[in-house]
Design an enzyme around this catalytic site. Structure first.
Site, PDB file in Angstrom:
ATOM      1  N   ASP A   1       0.817  -1.220   0.000  1.00 37.26           N
ATOM      2  CA  ASP A   1       0.000   0.000   0.000  1.00 37.26           C
ATOM      3  C   ASP A   1       0.851   1.272   0.000  1.00 37.26           C
ATOM      4  OD1 ASP A   1       1.043  -0.081   2.507  1.00 37.26           O
ATOM      5  OD2 ASP A   1      -0.861   0.015   3.575  1.00 37.26           O
ATOM      6  N   GLY A   2       2.165   1.127  -0.080  1.00 39.41           N
ATOM      7  CA  GLY A   2       3.027   2.312  -0.153  1.00 39.41           C
ATOM      8  C   GLY A   2       3.641   2.699   1.182  1.00 39.41           C
TER       9      GLY A   2
ATOM     10  N   ARG B   1      12.068  26.421   3.962  1.00 38.19           N
ATOM     11  CA  ARG B   1      11.653  27.775   3.565  1.00 38.19           C
ATOM     12  C   ARG B   1      10.517  28.325   4.415  1.00 38.19           C
ATOM     13  NH1 ARG B   1      12.154  27.036  -2.824  1.00 38.19           N
ATOM     14  NH2 ARG B   1      11.726  24.934  -2.118  1.00 38.19           N
TER      15      ARG B   1
ATOM     16  N   ASP C   1      20.154  37.724  -3.712  1.00 35.95           N
ATOM     17  CA  ASP C   1      19.205  38.448  -2.855  1.00 35.95           C
ATOM     18  C   ASP C   1      19.920  38.889  -1.575  1.00 35.95           C
ATOM     19  OD1 ASP C   1      19.243  36.181  -1.139  1.00 35.95           O
ATOM     20  OD2 ASP C   1      17.633  35.265  -2.286  1.00 35.95           O
TER      21      ASP C   1
ATOM     22  N   LYS D   1      16.304  41.549  -4.961  1.00 38.21           N
ATOM     23  CA  LYS D   1      15.216  40.662  -5.392  1.00 38.21           C
ATOM     24  C   LYS D   1      14.040  40.791  -4.433  1.00 38.21           C
ATOM     25  CE  LYS D   1      14.985  36.089  -4.443  1.00 38.21           C
ATOM     26  NZ  LYS D   1      15.361  34.663  -4.436  1.00 38.21           N
TER      27      LYS D   1
ATOM     28  N   ARG E   1      10.123  39.246  -3.417  1.00 36.70           N
ATOM     29  CA  ARG E   1       9.155  38.175  -3.647  1.00 36.70           C
ATOM     30  C   ARG E   1       7.806  38.809  -3.982  1.00 36.70           C
ATOM     31  NH1 ARG E   1       9.419  33.076  -3.725  1.00 36.70           N
ATOM     32  NH2 ARG E   1      11.596  33.055  -3.115  1.00 36.70           N
TER      33      ARG E   1
ATOM     34  N   ASP F   1      24.379  30.754  -4.305  1.00 34.84           N
ATOM     35  CA  ASP F   1      23.081  30.630  -3.637  1.00 34.84           C
ATOM     36  C   ASP F   1      23.029  29.305  -2.886  1.00 34.84           C
ATOM     37  OD1 ASP F   1      20.588  31.457  -2.865  1.00 34.84           O
ATOM     38  OD2 ASP F   1      19.764  31.631  -4.886  1.00 34.84           O
TER      39      ASP F   1
HETATM   40  C1  R5P Z   1      15.971  32.412  -1.579  1.00 31.61           C
HETATM   41  O1  R5P Z   1      15.809  33.039  -0.551  1.00 31.61           O
HETATM   42  C2  R5P Z   1      16.926  31.286  -1.712  1.00 31.61           C
HETATM   43  O2  R5P Z   1      18.196  31.578  -1.235  1.00 31.61           O
HETATM   44  C3  R5P Z   1      17.018  30.842  -3.158  1.00 31.61           C
HETATM   45  O3  R5P Z   1      17.497  31.930  -3.908  1.00 31.61           O
HETATM   46  C4  R5P Z   1      15.695  30.414  -3.685  1.00 31.61           C
HETATM   47  O4  R5P Z   1      15.044  29.582  -2.772  1.00 31.61           O
HETATM   48  C5  R5P Z   1      15.884  29.700  -4.988  1.00 31.61           C
HETATM   49  O5  R5P Z   1      14.627  29.349  -5.459  1.00 31.61           O
HETATM   50  P1  R5P Z   1      14.293  29.467  -6.988  1.00 31.61           P
HETATM   51  O6  R5P Z   1      15.322  28.662  -7.728  1.00 31.61           O
HETATM   52  O7  R5P Z   1      12.912  28.871  -7.089  1.00 31.61           O
HETATM   53  O8  R5P Z   1      14.317  30.906  -7.369  1.00 31.61           O
END
Ligand code: R5P
Length: 324
Positions: free
Chosen positions: A46-47, A105, A178, A201, A203, A227
């Site tokens: 069943d997984g 996140r 960012d 950057k 959001r 990053d």
């Molecule tokens: C943002 O705060 C993180 O450091 C990354 O830049 C981000 O999570 C990358 O996500 P994506 O590739 O979807 O832009």
């Protein structure tokens, strides 16, 4: 007497792996010269996840290698069940080795009626029976504080910056895509002795960001964007595009966790990026492998292996990251 004690301690070190990154687990075992522990991790019809450790681990110092990368929920559940299994088999100490910590996140309530999932995951890992955690390049370093057990937060910048040092790229500038990534980018700036630039950057939706301007001199320079992760690839591609607009020459990317989900691989293929250097905290998905020479995988196996050795022998981890 002392020798006997340390030998006994070394013999008690055992490494097991869930299914998330078996290659990395094998490389870590090779570094430590210990065999990979014998465990069955499979599925009931069943997984549901079925785990059995096939060797005696009573009194052992256990390290469970399991990044919680996609499929995130499967890998997380495997980790929790492995911890429970080792605890019930009377392991002396259990360390969850999570080179990539998923759900990081959601680390705060940034609007009403949302969970703090990173805290929930930390609670689950602790409640399952982990005694400590090793992780790498957390999305937000303060997630360490979500745990009331020791967390060793490793950084991959030494591995990635060493690679860029070996390329000997002239007029290189490091760029954070960012404001949140400045601290990480500064590590590169200091170790490579190069200037730092930042992209502004913002959001504008859960999976959507927009870039404003670049702070720093990038005209006529080669740039390495650093990053913690590449998820949709949006942040990196937007940064690369604006860098081109501002007259940057070759653009490189150094990122720890290559999630590369959705159409990120296509975005990377078409972006004005010369090469992408990522680590093996998580395995490359099949699509990402099609990037061929455009993607270079750097291993963090020795960094993790050495950390495990030091934790097992009660030696310092922070000195691994100290200035020479
Ligand atoms: C943002 O705060 C993180 O450091 C990354 O830049 C981000 O999570 C990358 O996500 P994506 O590739 O979807 O832009």
């Amino acid at each position: 007497m002392g020798t006997k004690k340390s030998l006994k301690t070394i013999n008690n070190l055992k490494i097991f792996s869930g299914s998330a990154n078996l290659d990395l687990a094998s490389q870590i075992c090779k570094y430590l010269s210990v065999p990979l522990g014998d465990v069955t991790v499979d599925r009931f019809p069943d997984g549901e996840i079925n785990v059995k450790v096939n060797e005696d681990i009573r009194g052992a110092d256990i390290f469970l290698i399991q990044p919680t990368c996609p499929p995130v929920n499967e890998h997380l559940a495997e980790l929790l069940i492995l911890i429970d299994c080792c605890r019930r088999a009377s392991a002396e100490r259990i360390t969850a080795v999570m080179p990539y910590f998923g759900y990081a996140r959601k680390d705060r309530k940034d609007e009403g009626r949302v969970p703090i999932t990173a805290k929930l995951i930390s609670n689950l890992i602790t409640k399952a029976g982990a005694d400590r955690v090793i992780t790498m390049d957390l999305h937000a370093a303060q997630i360490q504080g979500f745990f009331d057990i020791p967390v060793d937060h490793l950084l991959s910048f030494q591995v990635i910056s060493k690679y860029y040092e070996s390329l000997n790229i002239p007029d290189l500038v490091v760029l954070s895509p960012d404001v949140g990534g400045i601290k990480n980018a500064r590590l590169y700036s200091e170790s490579l002795k190069i200037k730092l630039a930042i992209v502004d950057k913002r959001r504008v939706g859960p999976d959507e960001t927009e870039v404003g301007f670049v702070i720093g001199d990038v005209k006529g320079k080669n740039v390495v964007i650093v990053d913690d992760m590449i998820a949709t690839g949006g942040s990196i591609v937007q940064a690369a595009n604006i860098l081109k607009e501002k007259g940057a020459k070759d653009i490189y990317v150094g990122a720890t966790h290559p999630l590369l989900c959705g159409n990120a691989v296509e975005k990377m293929r078409n972006a004005p990026i010369k090469e992408l250097a990522v680590t093996d905290t998580i395995p490359l998905n099949e699509n990402a492998k099609s990037l061929g020479d455009k993607i270079k995988v750097l291993s963090i196996d020795e960094l993790l292996g050495e950390s495990i050795r030091r934790i097992h022998l009660n030696e310092s981890i922070s000195s691994m990251f100290a200035e020479p």
